[in-house]
Design an enzyme around this catalytic site. Structure first.
Site, mmCIF file in Angstrom:
data_model
loop_
_atom_site.group_PDB
_atom_site.id
_atom_site.type_symbol
_atom_site.label_atom_id
_atom_site.label_comp_id
_atom_site.label_asym_id
_atom_site.label_seq_id
_atom_site.Cartn_x
_atom_site.Cartn_y
_atom_site.Cartn_z
ATOM 1 N N ARG A 101 0.821 -1.234 0.000
ATOM 2 C CA ARG A 101 0.000 0.000 0.000
ATOM 3 C C ARG A 101 0.842 1.266 0.000
ATOM 4 N NH1 ARG A 101 -2.962 -3.317 3.606
ATOM 5 N NH2 ARG A 101 -4.777 -4.186 2.564
ATOM 6 N N LYS A 128 6.115 23.391 -12.892
ATOM 7 C CA LYS A 128 5.366 22.193 -12.499
ATOM 8 C C LYS A 128 5.342 22.051 -10.979
ATOM 9 C CE LYS A 128 3.926 17.695 -13.348
ATOM 10 N NZ LYS A 128 3.848 16.510 -14.144
ATOM 11 N N ARG A 167 -4.142 22.210 -11.011
ATOM 12 C CA ARG A 167 -3.250 21.320 -11.767
ATOM 13 C C ARG A 167 -3.747 21.068 -13.185
ATOM 14 N NH1 ARG A 167 0.073 16.109 -9.487
ATOM 15 N NH2 ARG A 167 1.007 15.500 -11.471
ATOM 16 N N ASN A 178 -2.580 20.542 -18.343
ATOM 17 C CA ASN A 178 -3.127 19.839 -19.505
ATOM 18 C C ASN A 178 -3.340 20.773 -20.691
ATOM 19 O OD1 ASN A 178 -3.335 17.112 -18.576
ATOM 20 N ND2 ASN A 178 -4.865 17.869 -17.133
ATOM 21 N N HIS A 183 -3.289 19.464 -24.201
ATOM 22 C CA HIS A 183 -3.330 18.006 -24.109
ATOM 23 C C HIS A 183 -4.666 17.390 -24.523
ATOM 24 C CE1 HIS A 183 0.514 18.478 -22.246
ATOM 25 N NE2 HIS A 183 0.632 17.201 -21.971
ATOM 26 N N HIS A 221 -3.956 14.426 -26.667
ATOM 27 C CA HIS A 221 -4.272 13.039 -26.324
ATOM 28 C C HIS A 221 -5.155 12.399 -27.390
ATOM 29 C CE1 HIS A 221 -3.456 13.739 -21.748
ATOM 30 N NE2 HIS A 221 -2.405 13.226 -22.354
ATOM 31 N N HIS A 244 4.405 11.817 -27.967
ATOM 32 C CA HIS A 244 3.546 12.643 -27.121
ATOM 33 C C HIS A 244 3.758 14.136 -27.419
ATOM 34 C CE1 HIS A 244 1.271 13.861 -23.616
ATOM 35 N NE2 HIS A 244 2.305 14.529 -23.141
HETATM 36 N N1 GLY Z 1 1.384 15.794 -16.880
HETATM 37 C C1 GLY Z 1 0.421 16.586 -16.231
HETATM 38 C C2 GLY Z 1 0.430 16.449 -14.740
HETATM 39 O O1 GLY Z 1 1.348 15.883 -14.199
HETATM 40 O O2 GLY Z 1 -0.478 16.887 -14.099
#
Ligand code: GLY
Length: 371
Positions: free
Chosen positions: A137, A238, A252, A256, A259, A263, A275
């Site tokens: 876990r 980031k 967060r 994206n 993306h 995607h 990617h």
């Molecule tokens: N790759 C986007 C994130 O880590 O939120």
């Protein structure tokens, strides 16, 4: 930027350069550093010293590096280290491969005090993260990314995942690492197309948060002249976003940017596109959508295509695939029910989310990338 802090230390050892520590302080979780420099093997030994066992999960292509790390951990940190070899690239992110890793951990008697090390590109660190998140876990994890994409994105922020028949990364867990060790020397042997692909995420962070990144890349679109500064700035973006919102409850989502269409292109292309290439087209699309829906100024919108083209990334996609792309966008992880949700800019470094956009505007934005 509020929560990410970068500090520099002296050289970590012979042959090594000065290192930078970029702090990630996930709200409600344990803080950790992303360490950037060269010759960081000694740093890894310092991080895991005192543990009984370490498992170095690595792709076949990095066998020699993994063996060197295992030897160093045994000799200088007195850790019982094991190399766990997995398939190269995306083939590692399968349930059967995670099962193989769990079997190895069981055979060597891996306990809660032991540590998993993920050595490789984004696919390997995603798998290693998932193995660490699920074994007993949750055991400690150190990520050692060896690609540009891994350093600036995949290895930072605690997202881990596997691919299944239903799609990429649909199985996974949030599991923040103990540390991320980004050794820039590993990029020296990276194929040029891998570096170019990784630059799409760097550009993304420039547009959503740090325009100095754009200025550096406009001065040198190869990204080589200012490589370290670009990497550190992107990681800092980031780190800042992940610190504020580790489990993607809100802010967060801005990571994206580009993306949603990106995607979808990857899916329609059966993951045959890199990617970064798919995200590049997605960024140009998001810029067009921002201009149409969020008041993004023409200069900033046009800057996307101009810069990505100079870097050598694709900026257009087949016009006859819109229906398939729209269907793929609707099952994106950010979609809610049947409503699409995309990230757009209202201005440079001002991202926002766009919920349930007018279908006519989605098509109109696509006409700007349709080849
Ligand atoms: N790759 C986007 C994130 O880590 O939120």
């Amino acid at each position: 930027m509020t929560s990410a802090a970068a500090t520099s230390n002296g050289p970590p050892g012979p042959g090594a350069t000065e290192l930078t520590r970029i702090a990630v302080r996930p709200a409600g979780g344990r803080p950790y550093d992303v360490i950037v420099g060269t010759g960081l093997l000694g740093e890894l030994a310092r991080i895991v010293a005192g543990r009984t066992r370490a498992a170095v999960i690595h792709p076949r292509a990095l066998r020699t590096t993994a063996e060197a790390i295992v030897a160093d951990l045994r000799d200088s940190a007195r850790v019982e280290a094991h190399a766990v070899e997995v398939p190269d690239g995306e083939d590692a992110k399968r349930l059967a491969v995670a099962g193989f890793c769990w079997d190895v951990l069981g055979q060597v008697g891996f306990t809660r005090d032991d540590v998993v090390i993920g050595l490789g590109g984004g696919a390997t660190t995603d798998l290693a993260g998932f193995v660490a998140a699920s074994w007993l876990r949750g055991v400690d994890l150190v990520q050692v990314p060896t690609t540009l994409l891994g350093m600036v994105d995949a290895a930072v922020g605690g997202k881990t995942g596997l691919d299944t028949d239903a799609g990429k990364n649909l199985v996974g867990a949030f599991h923040q690492p103990l540390a991320v060790v980004a050794d820039l020397a590993t990029l020296d042997t990276l194929p040029r197309h891998e570096l170019v692909s990784g630059l799409a995420e760097v550009v993304k962070c420039g547009f959503i948060a740090d325009p100095e990144i754009l200025r550096l890349l406009e001065a040198d679109p190869t990204g080589v002249a200012d490589q370290r500064e670009l990497i550190e700035r992107t990681i800092a973006v980031k780190a800042d976003v992940v610190s504020a919102d580790p489990r993607e409850a809100g802010r967060r989502e801005i990571l994206n940017y580009g993306h949603t269409l990106g995607h979808a292109i990857e899916k329609v292309e059966n993951f045959g596109w890199r990617h970064g290439a798919a995200v590049s087209v997605g960024l140009v699309y998001a810029a067009a959508l921002g201009r149409l829906t969020a008041g993004l100024d023409d200069a900033t919108a046009d800057r996307h295509k101009a810069l990505l083209e100079r870097i050598g990334l694709p900026v257009s996609y087949r016009s006859d695939r819109w229906t398939a792309l729209l269907a793929a966008m609707k099952v994106d992880k950010k979609a809610r029910g049947h409503r699409l949700r995309l990230v757009v800019l209202t201005g440079l470094a001002h991202p926002t989310t766009l919920d349930d956009p007018d279908p006519g505007l989605l098509v109109a934005a696509f006409s700007e990338v349709a080849a």
